[in-house]
Design a protein around this motif. Structure first.
Motif, short mmCIF file in Angstrom:
data_model
loop_
_atom_site.label_atom_id
_atom_site.label_comp_id
_atom_site.label_asym_id
_atom_site.label_seq_id
_atom_site.Cartn_x
_atom_site.Cartn_y
_atom_site.Cartn_z
N TRP A 171 30.84 -30.88 18.02
CA TRP A 171 31.23 -29.56 18.52
C TRP A 171 29.97 -28.82 18.95
O TRP A 171 28.97 -28.81 18.25
N GLU A 172 30.04 -28.22 20.14
CA GLU A 172 28.91 -27.47 20.70
C GLU A 172 29.30 -25.99 20.82
O GLU A 172 30.36 -25.67 21.37
N TYR A 173 28.42 -25.13 20.33
CA TYR A 173 28.68 -23.68 20.37
C TYR A 173 27.55 -22.99 21.12
O TYR A 173 26.42 -22.90 20.61
N ASP A 174 27.85 -22.55 22.34
CA ASP A 174 26.85 -21.83 23.14
C ASP A 174 26.59 -20.46 22.52
O ASP A 174 27.54 -19.76 22.14
N LEU A 175 25.31 -20.06 22.46
CA LEU A 175 24.92 -18.80 21.84
C LEU A 175 24.38 -17.83 22.88
O LEU A 175 23.83 -18.24 23.91
N ASN A 176 24.50 -16.52 22.61
CA ASN A 176 24.16 -15.50 23.60
C ASN A 176 22.70 -15.04 23.49
O ASN A 176 22.41 -13.85 23.39
N PHE A 177 21.77 -15.99 23.54
CA PHE A 177 20.34 -15.67 23.54
C PHE A 177 19.83 -15.71 24.98
O PHE A 177 20.18 -16.60 25.75
N ASN A 178 18.95 -14.75 25.31
CA ASN A 178 18.42 -14.73 26.67
C ASN A 178 17.18 -15.63 26.77
O ASN A 178 16.69 -16.16 25.77
N GLU A 179 16.65 -15.77 27.99
CA GLU A 179 15.55 -16.70 28.23
C GLU A 179 14.29 -16.32 27.46
O GLU A 179 13.56 -17.18 26.97
N GLU A 180 14.01 -15.04 27.36
CA GLU A 180 12.81 -14.61 26.63
C GLU A 180 12.91 -14.97 25.15
O GLU A 180 11.94 -15.42 24.54
N GLU A 181 14.09 -14.80 24.57
CA GLU A 181 14.30 -15.16 23.17
C GLU A 181 14.18 -16.67 22.97
O GLU A 181 13.59 -17.14 21.99
N VAL A 182 14.73 -17.42 23.91
CA VAL A 182 14.65 -18.88 23.83
C VAL A 182 13.20 -19.34 23.93
O VAL A 182 12.77 -20.25 23.21
N LEU A 183 12.43 -18.72 24.81
CA LEU A 183 11.02 -19.07 24.95
C LEU A 183 10.26 -18.80 23.66
O LEU A 183 9.42 -19.61 23.24
#
Length: 565
Positions: A171-183
């Motif tokens: 199961w895959e759950y996409d999360l609402n993090f933006n690119e800056e947070e991911v970086l």
């Protein structure tokens, strides 16, 4: 601040000698290293610790740091191309106690269209579970006997490991993090690339460290503080939902789920053919030239054969040379039959809709014409009498389950489970699996009317269909009364679980004790899922006892309400 102790146990992660336990000292040493840089390549402080450097620059408004060239980090960053985050939950592995809780890891999504080209961030104990003794692995995992390490691998490699080799649905759950947070998360993962930290099965495990990374990406989150005694992978998914971090979810069926689907759509009289083709007990031309088999059935049979061949190869039942030769031949012949119907796999109930792990129970009933009250508490996790909605069918793990009763103005222990695990894996045409269960507890199923300690481990077989399943098990066991009493229990059970809102459990047991006594036990329950975290149970329990050597029958009727949180 000065009382804080880092969870990283690798001295290479710290600049100060006392950096693990003295944040102030570590801060000063880090600043000194950044501002007085002597290396300007990949060994520079800013290259080894990009997240730490970024944070200090922002907090202290540092300008004009020494110029460094981070070739390796930039190469990895370009390959990752991080844009978003997905939490991935491989469900339970039905025959592995270490994996019955499931697992979580993160996928760093890129701007590429294919998710398979993304990379997975995993945290796991540095142990070889294929060669490590299962009991030793469990004990060392409980006491921190392993180091945990992060790994960065292509996502398709992790899918191959969990979905294909271990037959676990994904199961895959996409999360609402933006690119800056991911970086920011990626920068910190880079810093942890070679750092060791102690792995603890219940606390500082895979899921705990994934939550840690999410908090790094978004410091306002306090996800880990939601857990006290244990961090259970499925519970972390529930927490993500509670915090409104999930945007979408996706299901990827395991090879096991795919093969079970083929068992449904291939006519029963032809179900032996995929195994026979893989074992080379019949030639493929025998199938292709049989005019009694419809074209669509031939397509299904060959597709199932390819799937079963891959499954057999992952289980080391087929050599690499034979696998490659057969795969080429089966694929070629399947292609020659043209385009057929695609199998329609039904998406199972989403684990995120399952009941929570902590259970409080209250109930009342009658035992030998006397009124009785019940009260129970279980920290984790799931048993077979509960709704299997969102759980892997036939699996049970219970820790520290305590049930008390109040009768005749006396409080008694009905059950005190230290550990109970059940794995009732249904056998089928493609899966020759073994069912087993183990229990360490105090219970009242002994031949007297006290709660005695029992230790048992047994095995057997289970068969099922869409309506439910049956099982038969033999359980060698011993009780502790005044001395050790050994016994053998033989059980037959039926579980009907076709409908998500209810299930029926029946188990009949005959026990043979080394003191010559024989005992019959019957347990029947009807269970209703009122809502996600509320269930109602009706139970009938029968057992034979010997009181002062006189045989006695005890019957209990009870109604129990379970609340989960």
């Amino acid at each position: 601040m000065d009382n804080s102790v880092s969870e990283i146990d690798d001295t290479r992660f710290f600049f100060a000698n006392d950096g693990k336990s003295n944040p102030r000292s570590e801060l000063k040493s880090t600043l000194h290293s950044i501002l007085n840089e002597t290396n300007f390549d990949d060994n520079a402080t800013a290259c080894l610790f990009p997240a730490r450097t970024r944070w200090l620059k922002k907090q202290l408004n540092i300008q004009n740091l020494p110029q460094v060239t981070c070739t390796e980090y930039q190469k990895v960053l370009k390959r990752l191309d991080p844009t978003s985050i997905t939490m991935v939950f491989p469900s339970a592995h039905i025959n592995s106690p270490a994996s019955m809780f499931g697992h979580t890891f993160l996928r760093i999504n890129s701007s590429y269209n294919s998710k398979l080209l993304s990379y997975a961030i995993n945290y796991a104990a540095d142990a070889n579970t294929d060669t490590e003794n299962g009991v030793i692995f469990a004990i060392k995992g409980l006491i921190g006997g392993y180091f945990g390490r992060y790994s960065l691998l292509p996502y398709y490699d992790k899918l191959k490991e969990y979905r294909d080799t271990e037959q676990r649905d994904i199961w895959e759950y996409d999360l609402n993090f933006n690119e800056e947070e991911v970086l920011l998360m990626v920068e910190h993962i880079w810093e942890l690339n070679s750092a060791n930290s102690r792995y603890y099965f219940f606390t500082e495990n895979c899921s705990y460290n994934m939550l840690w990374l999410l908090e790094v990406a978004r410091p306002s989150l306090e996800l880990r503080e939601k857990f006290n005694l244990a961090v259970i992978p499925l519970e972390t998914i529930h927490i993500l939902k509670e915090e409104n971090l999930i945007t979408k979810d996706y299901f990827r069926p395991s090879k096991r789920s795919i093969l079970l689907k083929y068992e449904d759509i291939i006519e029963k009289k032809y179900l032996y053919l995929p195994r026979a083709l893989v074992n080379s007990s019949i030639e493929i031309k025998t199938l292709l030239q049989d005019n009694k088999i419809s074209l669509q059935q031939k397509m299904y049979i060959l597709e199932a054969t390819i799937e079963f061949l891959e499954y057999s190869f992952t289980k080391a039942k087929v050599s690499k040379e034979k696998y490659l030769a057969l795969f080429h031949e089966f694929s070629k012949q399947r292609a020659s039959l043209g385009v057929g119907k695609r199998i329609a796999l039904q998406t199972p109930s989403n684990p995120i809709e399952s009941h929570r792990s902590i259970k409080v129970s209250t109930g009342f009933g009658v035992r030998e014409n006397k009124k009785i009250l019940f009260l129970g508490l279980r920290p984790a996790y799931h048993d077979l009498e509960e709704s299997s909605f969102g759980f892997l069918r036939g699996t049970q793990i219970e820790f520290l389950d305590v049930s008390l009763s109040y009768i005749d103005n006396s409080l008694q222990v009905e059950n005190a489970t230290i550990l109970s695990i059940k794995s009732l894996a249904q056998r089928s045409e493609f899966f020759d699996v073994f069912s087993w269960r183990t229990k360490f507890a105090f219970d009242r199923n002994y031949i007297n009317d006290n709660a005695n300690f029992i230790a048992s481990i047994g095995g057997g077989f289970s068969w099922g269909n869409e309506f439910g399943y049956v099982y038969t098990l033999a359980d060698p066991m011993f009780y502790i009364e005044d001395s050790f009493i050994s016994a053998l229990g033989v059980s037959f059970g039926v579980i009907i679980d076709k409908y998500n809102y209810m299930n029926t459990n029946i188990e009949l047991t005959s026990r043979y004790y080394d003191n010559g006594k024989q005992q019959y036990i019957a347990e029947i329950s009807q269970n209703f899922r009122i809502e996600q975290n509320l269930q109602l149970q009706f139970n009938y329990d029968y057992k034979e006892q010997y009181i002062l050597n006189d045989k006695k029958k005890e019957e209990t009727l009870k109604v129990v309400l379970n609340y989960y949180f």
